[in-house]
Write a protein that holds these residues in place. Structure first.
Motif, PDB file in Angstrom:
ATOM      1  N   ALA A  63       0.834  -1.204   0.000  1.00 24.28           N
ATOM      2  CA  ALA A  63       0.000   0.000   0.000  1.00 24.28           C
ATOM      3  C   ALA A  63       0.868   1.253   0.000  1.00 24.28           C
ATOM      4  N   TRP A  64       1.922   1.256   0.782  1.00 28.14           N
ATOM      5  CA  TRP A  64       2.835   2.408   0.802  1.00 28.14           C
ATOM      6  C   TRP A  64       3.485   2.609  -0.564  1.00 28.14           C
ATOM      7  N   ALA A  65       3.809   1.519  -1.229  1.00 25.57           N
ATOM      8  CA  ALA A  65       4.442   1.621  -2.546  1.00 25.57           C
ATOM      9  C   ALA A  65       3.530   2.340  -3.535  1.00 25.57           C
ATOM     10  N   GLU A  66       2.231   2.084  -3.436  1.00 24.39           N
ATOM     11  CA  GLU A  66       1.274   2.727  -4.333  1.00 24.39           C
ATOM     12  C   GLU A  66       0.991   4.161  -3.902  1.00 24.39           C
ATOM     13  N   GLN A  67       1.016   4.399  -2.597  1.00 24.37           N
ATOM     14  CA  GLN A  67       0.662   5.720  -2.072  1.00 24.37           C
ATOM     15  C   GLN A  67       1.752   6.764  -2.298  1.00 24.37           C
ATOM     16  N   THR A  68       3.010   6.351  -2.189  1.00 22.75           N
ATOM     17  CA  THR A  68       4.122   7.296  -2.201  1.00 22.75           C
ATOM     18  C   THR A  68       4.709   7.430  -3.602  1.00 22.75           C
ATOM     19  N   ARG A  69       5.549   8.451  -3.764  1.00 22.27           N
ATOM     20  CA  ARG A  69       6.171   8.711  -5.067  1.00 22.27           C
ATOM     21  C   ARG A  69       7.688   8.849  -4.998  1.00 22.27           C
ATOM     22  N   ARG A  70       8.233   9.221  -3.845  1.00 21.35           N
ATOM     23  CA  ARG A  70       9.659   9.534  -3.770  1.00 21.35           C
ATOM     24  C   ARG A  70      10.404   8.714  -2.712  1.00 21.35           C
ATOM     25  N   VAL A  71       9.815   8.585  -1.541  1.00 17.24           N
ATOM     26  CA  VAL A  71      10.510   8.019  -0.401  1.00 17.24           C
ATOM     27  C   VAL A  71      10.769   6.526  -0.602  1.00 17.24           C
ATOM     28  N   GLU A  72      11.934   6.038  -0.132  1.00 14.86           N
ATOM     29  CA  GLU A  72      12.180   4.601  -0.112  1.00 14.86           C
ATOM     30  C   GLU A  72      11.400   3.985   1.040  1.00 14.86           C
ATOM     31  N   ILE A  73      11.054   2.709   0.903  1.00 15.95           N
ATOM     32  CA  ILE A  73      10.226   2.024   1.895  1.00 15.95           C
ATOM     33  C   ILE A  73      10.822   0.663   2.205  1.00 15.95           C
ATOM     34  N   GLY A  74      10.516   0.169   3.411  1.00 15.55           N
ATOM     35  CA  GLY A  74      10.983  -1.162   3.764  1.00 15.55           C
ATOM     36  C   GLY A  74      10.570  -1.533   5.171  1.00 15.55           C
ATOM     37  N   ALA A  75      10.862  -2.761   5.538  1.00 13.24           N
ATOM     38  CA  ALA A  75      10.627  -3.244   6.888  1.00 13.24           C
ATOM     39  C   ALA A  75      11.922  -3.141   7.681  1.00 13.24           C
ATOM     40  N   LEU A  76      11.780  -2.745   8.933  1.00 11.53           N
ATOM     41  CA  LEU A  76      12.922  -2.705   9.844  1.00 11.53           C
ATOM     42  C   LEU A  76      12.591  -3.601  11.035  1.00 11.53           C
ATOM     43  N   VAL A  77      12.760  -4.898  10.871  1.00  6.42           N
ATOM     44  CA  VAL A  77      13.121  -5.632   9.667  1.00  6.42           C
ATOM     45  C   VAL A  77      12.129  -6.761   9.469  1.00  6.42           C
TER      46      VAL A  77
END
Length: 269
Positions: A63-77
């Motif tokens: 969902a974050w991947a579709e919502q955002t345009r610039r920021v990198e995303i990931g799980a920690l961890v």
């Protein structure tokens, strides 16, 4: 290990909040100019009401991947033990494509026993879980090579943890980013251990970005110190990615703003 620009991350703890609050915090953090947004891979809250509201990691990352345009995303961890490694590789590749090449695969061996027991996974021992991670990382890399379409880029791998014999050896072999909560002399010592593992495997340690947690309004129960107080010693030791943890139900991003200004000042030099 200082060949990287300073970056600021925010870990939005996906607990004790409605998803609308998390979605709004993602938008606000990207708007402020945060470099990386993390969640975590657990099934229950880690503090506060341990049976409170909580959401699953990878569904949220899509969902974050579709919502955002610039920021990198990931799980920690991501907890390696919760998913078949070939499946995890495919999930990461898919979120990588949804995001247009902004996924970081954060991964670790796992530690939260309740997650394992209530979801039917074998908890085992810390050493055994690290051995399974060591077996999984090459499988993930091999699966990425076989997938069609391939990932949009060489997906950065972040490994969390500070074990000197096993974890840091895996970092030297597989990671683009190493995440730790170590500080002071302990951080300096572990970086030297990591350098030694890099020398053993023929890896340039400068390729590995050092990531540190710097507190926040969440599990740590405190605000992060001002960047010049808390961040500067970590920066001098070699850290370049500084991540602030924020918990629900309201995500107060005001604590992040001084860190963004500090980042911009250092990177302009």
């Amino acid at each position: 290990m200082s060949e990287h620009p300073v970056r600021i991350g925010v870990q939005l703890h996906p607990q004790q909040a409605d998803y609308a609050a998390i979605r709004d915090a993602v938008a606000a953090a990207e708007g402020l100019g945060v470099d990386v947004l993390f969640n975590w891979d657990h099934f229950f809250p880690l503090y506060g009401d341990t049976d409170g509201k909580h959401f699953e990691c990878w569904t949220m990352l899509a969902a974050w991947a579709e919502q955002t345009r610039r920021v990198e995303i990931g799980a920690l961890v991501t907890c390696n033990g919760y998913r078949n490694p070939d499946l995890l590789a495919d999930m990461a590749r898919t979120v990588d494509h949804i995001s247009g090449g902004r996924l970081i695969l954060g991964i670790g061996s796992g530690w939260a026993e309740r997650d394992y027991s209530e979801y039917g996974y074998d908890f085992g021992t810390p050493g055994g879980r690290l051995d399974v991670l060591a077996e999984s990382l090459p499988r993930i890399e091999k699966r990425w090579e076989a997938l069609n379409p391939a990932p949009t880029r060489d997906i950065p791998v972040l490994i969390g943890g500070g074990g000197e014999r096993k974890t840091l050896r895996l970092v030297a072999r597989h990671a683009d980013i190493w995440h730790t909560f170590s500080q002071g002399a302990e951080l300096e010592h572990k970086i030297e251990v990591l350098r030694g593992h890099c020398a053993t495997v023929g890896r340039d340690p400068g390729e590995i970005e050092i990531s540190v947690g710097v507190g926040g309004r969440g599990r740590e129960g405190r605000l992060p110190d001002a960047p010049e107080v808390e961040g500067r010693p970590l920066y001098d030791a070699g850290a370049r990615l500084f991540t602030i943890g924020l918990g629900g139900p309201a995500y107060d991003l005001s604590v992040v703003e001084p860190w963004l200004a500090w980042r911009d000042e250092l990177n302009a030099r």
